[in-house]
Design a protein around this motif. Structure first.
Motif, PDB file in Angstrom:
ATOM      1  N   TYR A  24      -2.586 -11.799   6.083  1.00 47.83           N
ATOM      2  CA  TYR A  24      -2.920 -10.838   7.144  1.00 47.83           C
ATOM      3  C   TYR A  24      -1.673 -10.315   7.824  1.00 47.83           C
ATOM      4  O   TYR A  24      -1.560  -9.122   8.107  1.00 47.83           O
ATOM      5  CB  TYR A  24      -3.848 -11.470   8.184  1.00 47.83           C
ATOM      6  CG  TYR A  24      -5.302 -11.433   7.781  1.00 47.83           C
ATOM      7  CD1 TYR A  24      -5.993 -10.228   7.725  1.00 47.83           C
ATOM      8  CD2 TYR A  24      -5.976 -12.595   7.449  1.00 47.83           C
ATOM      9  CE1 TYR A  24      -7.316 -10.181   7.351  1.00 47.83           C
ATOM     10  CE2 TYR A  24      -7.301 -12.562   7.064  1.00 47.83           C
ATOM     11  CZ  TYR A  24      -7.965 -11.354   7.019  1.00 47.83           C
ATOM     12  OH  TYR A  24      -9.275 -11.310   6.641  1.00 47.83           O
ATOM     13  N   LEU A  25      -0.719 -11.202   8.076  1.00 46.30           N
ATOM     14  CA  LEU A  25       0.477 -10.817   8.822  1.00 46.30           C
ATOM     15  C   LEU A  25       1.399  -9.906   8.018  1.00 46.30           C
ATOM     16  O   LEU A  25       1.961  -8.952   8.558  1.00 46.30           O
ATOM     17  CB  LEU A  25       1.229 -12.066   9.278  1.00 46.30           C
ATOM     18  CG  LEU A  25       2.348 -11.862  10.274  1.00 46.30           C
ATOM     19  CD1 LEU A  25       1.825 -11.255  11.572  1.00 46.30           C
ATOM     20  CD2 LEU A  25       3.025 -13.191  10.561  1.00 46.30           C
ATOM     21  N   PHE A  26       1.554 -10.179   6.734  1.00 48.07           N
ATOM     22  CA  PHE A  26       2.545  -9.437   5.948  1.00 48.07           C
ATOM     23  C   PHE A  26       1.958  -8.384   5.011  1.00 48.07           C
ATOM     24  O   PHE A  26       2.704  -7.532   4.518  1.00 48.07           O
ATOM     25  CB  PHE A  26       3.407 -10.405   5.137  1.00 48.07           C
ATOM     26  CG  PHE A  26       4.281 -11.254   6.008  1.00 48.07           C
ATOM     27  CD1 PHE A  26       5.333 -10.699   6.713  1.00 48.07           C
ATOM     28  CD2 PHE A  26       4.043 -12.611   6.146  1.00 48.07           C
ATOM     29  CE1 PHE A  26       6.134 -11.468   7.533  1.00 48.07           C
ATOM     30  CE2 PHE A  26       4.841 -13.402   6.955  1.00 48.07           C
ATOM     31  CZ  PHE A  26       5.891 -12.825   7.653  1.00 48.07           C
ATOM     32  N   LEU A  27       0.660  -8.421   4.754  1.00 51.85           N
ATOM     33  CA  LEU A  27       0.065  -7.432   3.853  1.00 51.85           C
ATOM     34  C   LEU A  27      -0.930  -6.518   4.579  1.00 51.85           C
ATOM     35  O   LEU A  27      -0.772  -5.300   4.575  1.00 51.85           O
ATOM     36  CB  LEU A  27      -0.627  -8.130   2.677  1.00 51.85           C
ATOM     37  CG  LEU A  27       0.287  -8.962   1.775  1.00 51.85           C
ATOM     38  CD1 LEU A  27      -0.527  -9.715   0.741  1.00 51.85           C
ATOM     39  CD2 LEU A  27       1.322  -8.084   1.103  1.00 51.85           C
ATOM     40  N   LEU A  29      -1.998  -6.211   7.977  1.00 50.27           N
ATOM     41  CA  LEU A  29      -1.634  -5.537   9.230  1.00 50.27           C
ATOM     42  C   LEU A  29      -0.562  -4.451   9.051  1.00 50.27           C
ATOM     43  O   LEU A  29      -0.721  -3.351   9.600  1.00 50.27           O
ATOM     44  CB  LEU A  29      -1.228  -6.562  10.285  1.00 50.27           C
ATOM     45  CG  LEU A  29      -2.376  -7.471  10.752  1.00 50.27           C
ATOM     46  CD1 LEU A  29      -1.861  -8.559  11.684  1.00 50.27           C
ATOM     47  CD2 LEU A  29      -3.471  -6.678  11.409  1.00 50.27           C
ATOM     48  N   PRO A  30       0.531  -4.682   8.296  1.00 49.66           N
ATOM     49  CA  PRO A  30       1.496  -3.580   8.114  1.00 49.66           C
ATOM     50  C   PRO A  30       0.895  -2.380   7.388  1.00 49.66           C
ATOM     51  O   PRO A  30       1.180  -1.227   7.748  1.00 49.66           O
ATOM     52  CB  PRO A  30       2.613  -4.207   7.275  1.00 49.66           C
ATOM     53  CG  PRO A  30       2.523  -5.656   7.544  1.00 49.66           C
ATOM     54  CD  PRO A  30       1.061  -5.938   7.746  1.00 49.66           C
ATOM     55  N   GLY A  31       0.050  -2.643   6.389  1.00 53.05           N
ATOM     56  CA  GLY A  31      -0.592  -1.529   5.678  1.00 53.05           C
ATOM     57  C   GLY A  31      -1.497  -0.723   6.589  1.00 53.05           C
ATOM     58  O   GLY A  31      -1.469   0.518   6.593  1.00 53.05           O
ATOM     59  N   LEU A  33      -1.331  -0.561   9.869  1.00 48.06           N
ATOM     60  CA  LEU A  33      -0.513   0.145  10.861  1.00 48.06           C
ATOM     61  C   LEU A  33       0.079   1.422  10.280  1.00 48.06           C
ATOM     62  O   LEU A  33       0.117   2.465  10.948  1.00 48.06           O
ATOM     63  CB  LEU A  33       0.598  -0.762  11.384  1.00 48.06           C
ATOM     64  CG  LEU A  33       0.157  -1.805  12.404  1.00 48.06           C
ATOM     65  CD1 LEU A  33       1.304  -2.786  12.678  1.00 48.06           C
ATOM     66  CD2 LEU A  33      -0.288  -1.143  13.692  1.00 48.06           C
ATOM     67  N   ALA A  34       0.528   1.368   9.031  1.00 52.58           N
ATOM     68  CA  ALA A  34       1.068   2.570   8.382  1.00 52.58           C
ATOM     69  C   ALA A  34      -0.014   3.636   8.261  1.00 52.58           C
ATOM     70  O   ALA A  34       0.213   4.809   8.595  1.00 52.58           O
ATOM     71  CB  ALA A  34       1.633   2.224   7.007  1.00 52.58           C
ATOM     72  N   LEU A  77      -7.988  -2.704  12.509  1.00 53.72           N
ATOM     73  CA  LEU A  77      -6.860  -3.470  13.047  1.00 53.72           C
ATOM     74  C   LEU A  77      -7.326  -4.543  14.025  1.00 53.72           C
ATOM     75  O   LEU A  77      -6.823  -5.665  14.002  1.00 53.72           O
ATOM     76  CB  LEU A  77      -5.850  -2.542  13.725  1.00 53.72           C
ATOM     77  CG  LEU A  77      -4.888  -1.830  12.791  1.00 53.72           C
ATOM     78  CD1 LEU A  77      -4.152  -0.721  13.535  1.00 53.72           C
ATOM     79  CD2 LEU A  77      -3.906  -2.811  12.204  1.00 53.72           C
TER      80      LEU A  77
END
Length: 105
Positions: A24-27, A29-31, A33-34, A77
């Protein structure tokens, strides 16, 4: 996909929570947010120019429709943060939070 379920069933709650929290933190949520910032940029631009559709004589305005994209991603999100917190709790304590099933009355 099915082969990983064999591994997943044998792992402890802490291991599952750690893997989920990292995912969740590295795949996720960043996706998201983008996608949110790209969608928000499109919405702001569409609102600013008063964009309408050229496909029909009715020429409906498009910015409300383009506004639904960042709204939906914002809701995703919020759910992603909730799932991250549940995973983090499972990784930290070894206790998986209950998943409530839909109950019919």
């Amino acid at each position: 996909h099915i082969r990983t379920d064999f591994f997943w069933e044998k792992w402890s709650v802490r291991t599952k929570g750690t893997i989920d929290a990292i995912a969740y933190l590295f795949l996720f949520l960043p996706g998201m947010l983008a996608f949110f910032f790209i969608g928000m940029g499109e919405f702001i631009y569409s609102f600013g120019i008063g964009e309408t559709s050229e496909q029909t004589p009715w020429r409906p305005i498009l910015w409300p429709l383009k506004g639904m994209i960042p709204l939906a991603i914002g809701l995703l999100l919020i759910q992603g943060v909730s799932e991250f917190l549940k995973s983090w709790w499972a990784a930290k304590t070894g206790i998986e939070l209950d998943h409530k099933e839909k109950v019919e009355v």
